[in-house]
Enzyme design. Sequence first.
Site, PDB file in Angstrom:
ATOM      1  N   ASP A 234      32.829 -30.407   1.097  1.00 37.45           N
ATOM      2  CA  ASP A 234      31.991 -31.536   0.696  1.00 37.45           C
ATOM      3  C   ASP A 234      30.978 -31.080  -0.362  1.00 37.45           C
ATOM      4  OD1 ASP A 234      29.952 -30.217   2.052  1.00 37.45           O
ATOM      5  OD2 ASP A 234      30.044 -31.512   3.811  1.00 37.45           O
ATOM      6  N   SER A 235      30.220 -32.056  -0.895  1.00 42.86           N
ATOM      7  CA  SER A 235      29.352 -31.742  -2.033  1.00 42.86           C
ATOM      8  C   SER A 235      28.245 -30.755  -1.658  1.00 42.86           C
ATOM      9  CB  SER A 235      28.762 -33.033  -2.603  1.00 42.86           C
ATOM     10  OG  SER A 235      27.985 -33.683  -1.621  1.00 42.86           O
TER      11      SER A 235
END
Lengths: 79, 412
Positions: free
Chosen positions: A39-40
């Site tokens: 994920d970011s």
Amino acid sequence: MASNEEILAGLAEIVNEETGLDVADVQLDKSFTEDLDIDSISMMTIVVNAEEKFDVKIPDEEVKNLKTVGDAVNFIANA
Amino acid sequence: MARKVVITGLGATTPIGGDVPTLWENALKGVSGAATLTDSWVEEFSLPVTFAARASTPASETLSRVEMKRMDPSTQFAVVAAREAWKDSGIEEVDRDKLAVAFATGIGGVWTLLDAWDTLKEKGPRRVLPMTVPMLMPNGPAAAVSLDLGAAGGAHTPVSACASGTEAMHVGLDLIRSGKADVVMVGGAEAAIHPMPIAAFASMQALSKRNDDPARASRPYDVDRDGFVMGEGAGALVLEAEEHALARGARIYAELAGSSVTADAYHITAPDPEGLGATRALKAAMFDGRIQPEDVVHVNAHATSTPVGDKPEYTALRAALGDALDDVWVSATKSQMGHLLGASGAVESVLSTLAVYHRKTPVTINLDNQDPEIPLKVVTGQPAELREGSIVALNNSFGFGGHNAVVAIRSV
């Protein structure tokens, strides 16, 4: 300057440390989001740790271009 | 008629046990979880207090390396305790929209916050990692527990200093009674054994300075008490609507019969010397649970071992229970595990639940000379046996800011 193999190995360690993924799964053709499910927040953590490990700067606006592990290795190798 | 709420799962990680069975065994035996700190920062800062009660089992025994890295220590403890409570409840299927969380903390992610501050100073802003915010936020434990369980019915974080854990019980009870949830994971977590909070609590003269004898430093009600002992860990309880628990044939430990939260509105840290706010909280919790003074057989007291704090609680108990107090067994379990701050109310609620379930109380240690101004029937030496029939245990928690929280737990 580290070789591409050394950068890949170092990056794989960072990814393993952050996500628990096996270092062997971190291959040049793997997409960070699609294949490795990163994920970011984890991606930014990996970027910051890579900057320290390889003593390079990876600008925030560049991060979205690093789609695969290979992209990241090339960027670090040429930085 | 409000829905009845029962307790069907228990979890804990504490200085005297990394799970509920170990905690309960030690609480009946009477052991101390306090010890001299071996961390280099104790000497580095010449801390005036050199001991604390650390969690007996590291969270890393339950959590993976990656989980450890992405959670503040307070959240790590919360998830460890919540997983144990969830497993203990035996719940296999639940409507996730009717599963809520009320997980408290007193201080929150203090390790993460101060580590990130050190990193900023030493290495600059780029090295302040992106997980810093979700790790330091006080709702971190509630959020992590909600994620872990898939609890989509709301995740609450009551914050009322050392009353937080008991206030979480109060919130959970309301959520079920009002029909907003069928099951609530409630609890409290704290991990503040860090040089800054130690320095700050010591500065306000709240901590015991019995550095040469940590195991005997936490001594509630003793004439020689000189402050509390910092503890850490978490407690968790599964609250469930009675009909929900009966429908699945659950093991029911006890009923969460009543609760109350009041504020002293007297002083930011000193308790009201007359214990008026605490008295109101006790009376309101008993009214809430339709409890008469004679029903109460056991109190897990807040009793932190500070010179000023222990007595007003006695005054409040006397005002709320009258002569019936003379027959009530009081346990001051902070004598064993120190003060878990925002987790204390949750861990002590676990103990109160087990006391009602097993009809046996934890013991109080280090009570060599009981303060004559606090003539409570304190459990020392051996656990007290509680009578048959319907019985109630009260758990008190008070916090800086004048917060008073009381829960009443009844046998089923």
